[in-house]
Scaffold this motif. Structure first.
Motif, PDB file in Angstrom:
ATOM      1  N   GLU A  48      -2.559  -6.676  11.069  1.00 46.09           N
ATOM      2  CA  GLU A  48      -2.209  -7.232   9.756  1.00 46.09           C
ATOM      3  C   GLU A  48      -3.449  -7.679   8.992  1.00 46.09           C
ATOM      4  N   ARG A  51      -4.946  -4.652   7.548  1.00 48.77           N
ATOM      5  CA  ARG A  51      -4.230  -4.150   6.359  1.00 48.77           C
ATOM      6  C   ARG A  51      -4.549  -4.988   5.125  1.00 48.77           C
ATOM      7  N   SER A 286       4.331 -12.723   3.702  1.00 47.43           N
ATOM      8  CA  SER A 286       5.688 -12.209   3.442  1.00 47.43           C
ATOM      9  C   SER A 286       5.670 -10.810   2.838  1.00 47.43           C
ATOM     10  N   PRO A 287       4.944 -10.584   1.726  1.00 44.77           N
ATOM     11  CA  PRO A 287       4.925  -9.213   1.207  1.00 44.77           C
ATOM     12  C   PRO A 287       4.309  -8.217   2.197  1.00 44.77           C
ATOM     13  N   ARG A 289       4.574  -8.351   5.481  1.00 41.99           N
ATOM     14  CA  ARG A 289       5.531  -8.044   6.551  1.00 41.99           C
ATOM     15  C   ARG A 289       6.805  -7.398   6.009  1.00 41.99           C
ATOM     16  N   ALA A 290       7.030  -7.560   4.704  1.00 35.68           N
ATOM     17  CA  ALA A 290       8.284  -7.061   4.131  1.00 35.68           C
ATOM     18  C   ALA A 290       8.335  -5.537   4.105  1.00 35.68           C
ATOM     19  N   SER A 291       7.168  -4.912   4.017  1.00 34.39           N
ATOM     20  CA  SER A 291       7.187  -3.461   3.850  1.00 34.39           C
ATOM     21  C   SER A 291       5.897  -2.857   4.380  1.00 34.39           C
ATOM     22  N   PRO A 292       5.996  -1.697   5.007  1.00 31.62           N
ATOM     23  CA  PRO A 292       4.786  -1.034   5.493  1.00 31.62           C
ATOM     24  C   PRO A 292       3.962  -0.446   4.351  1.00 31.62           C
ATOM     25  N   ASP A 293       4.584  -0.396   3.184  1.00 28.48           N
ATOM     26  CA  ASP A 293       3.892   0.132   2.017  1.00 28.48           C
ATOM     27  C   ASP A 293       3.195  -1.045   1.322  1.00 28.48           C
ATOM     28  N   ASP A 294       2.003  -0.859   0.763  1.00 26.71           N
ATOM     29  CA  ASP A 294       1.210  -1.980   0.255  1.00 26.71           C
ATOM     30  C   ASP A 294       1.488  -2.356  -1.205  1.00 26.71           C
ATOM     31  N   ALA A 296       3.925  -4.027  -2.752  1.00 23.55           N
ATOM     32  CA  ALA A 296       4.308  -5.431  -2.975  1.00 23.55           C
ATOM     33  C   ALA A 296       3.131  -6.352  -2.674  1.00 23.55           C
TER      34      ALA A 296
END
Ligand code: SAM
Ligand code: SF4
Length: 334
Positions: A48, A51, A286-287, A289-294, A296
């Motif tokens: 994380e 990322r 939160s954003p 972990r919310a989505s694997p796409d960056d 958000a």
């Protein structure tokens, strides 16, 4: 991609990342002896962190400083440095560096140098073994000196950061400088800041030794020439004419740097602090972990930068502690 620019037209090119709140020392101005650390599940994983930092690099961050807590006690930390080194190789990142207490450098200096780290800041407030253990509570001076030697041997440029503490290292200003000159380390003095939870005792206010007083003491012996060097941070530099040394002063309490501030700080739990001296922060975990796409995540980063304040509120001038921060330096990353 659009670079990150805040409402005061400051481009954000520097990210400091705390990779852990844990530490093998308990410096009295930084932590209480019985510090409670965050549950491990709260921390960002190394993937994380990768990322998040990669998103910042994509958005124009060129300099990354890894800090903590003690960054080198984070398990698997070399994996993270290795991941970041790909941005050095691509040229997106100009500098990958760290701030450390030096205790683990004997082990890590070589691998860090191999991954493209060129400079390291080592915090060292005294060269007296007894005083060293007094101020760090758990530290051993020799271990840090060995770490510093290993860094030098690995070809890393070392900068020594010393917190100026009244009644503690006032008498060591010249010996610290002499040692740095002999060892060819750069040096910076830092003014103690009102962070953490011991402030109620007045501890740090008692320890507060304004750097203008330290500077005055230096001029008893040395001629100081102002240098124009600016890093976008709170440091100001002088050349000591007699020794040729470059010396930095970090005076966060004197409102002299906010207008050129180029940095933001990421905690080990994914909170982004837009200013070291303000409580406002943005949760990026939160954003993330919310989505694997960056998408958000990038929106959240831009929204946060749009809230970067003009400056901070630290002020000791009225002999109480205004603008005092309740969080620890080890959480935000010094
Ligand atoms: N553990 C590493 C180290 O000590 O270098 C990195 C983290 S430490 C929080 C980063 C820097 O913050 C150190 O140079 C330390 O001396 C400084 N620091 C900690 N608490 C401080 C305070 N209350 N005021 C000023 N500097 C502080
Ligand atoms: Fe640990 Fe650094 Fe804080 Fe000292 S200043 S307790 S070494 S994080």
């Amino acid at each position: 991609m659009m670079p990150l620019v805040d409402p005061f037209a400051r481009a954000i090119s520097y990210l400091r990342v705390s990779v852990t709140d844990r530490c093998d020392f308990r410096c009295s101005y930084c932590m209480s002896e019985h510090m409670t650390f965050l549950p491990k599940a709260e921390l960002l994983s190394l993937e994380e962190l990768d990322r998040l930092c990669t998103a910042f690099v994509r958005m124009g961050v060129q300099k990354l400083r890894i800090t903590g807590g003690e960054p080198l006690v984070r398990k698997g930390i070399l994996t993270f440095f290795e991941a970041m080194s790909r941005h050095l190789q691509s040229g997106a990142l100009q500098e990958l560096t760290l701030t450390t207490n030096g205790s683990q450098l004997a082990k890590f200096a070589e691998p860090l140098a191999a991954l493209g780290v060129r400079r390291v800041n080592v915090s060292l407030d005294t060269l007296d073994p007894t005083k060293f253990t007094e101020i760090t509570r758990w530290g051993r001076l020799q271990q840090v000196l060995d770490g510093i030697s290993a860094a030098k041997a690995a070809g890393l440029r070392v900068k020594i950061n010393a917190v100026a503490l009244k009644g503690f290292n006032e008498d060591e200003v010249f010996s610290l400088l002499d040692w740095c000159a002999r060892e060819d380390h750069d040096m910076t003095f830092i003014e103690v800041m009102p962070m953490g939870d011991d402030m109620g005792t007045g501890l740090r206010l008692d320890q507060y030794w304004p750097l203008k007083d330290l500077r005055a003491r230096l001029t008893d012996r040395f001629t100081l020439t102002e240098l124009p060097d600016r890093t976008g941070g709170p440091a100001r530099y002088v050349r000591i004419d007699q020794t040729g040394q470059k010396l930095g002063f970090i005076t966060p309490l004197t409102h002299n740097f906010c207008e050129s501030c180029n940095r933001v700080r990421l905690t080990c739990t994914g909170q982004l602090y837009m200013c070291l001296g303000q409580e406002d922060m943005a949760d990026l975990r939160s954003p993330l972990r919310a989505s694997p796409d960056d998408a958000a995540l990038e929106t959240a980063i831009r929204a946060a930068i749009a809230r970067k304040p003009k400056g901070h509120d630290f002020d000791y001038s009225r002999q109480d502690v205004r603008g005092q921060m309740t969080r620890h330096m080890s959480h935000t990353g010094g």
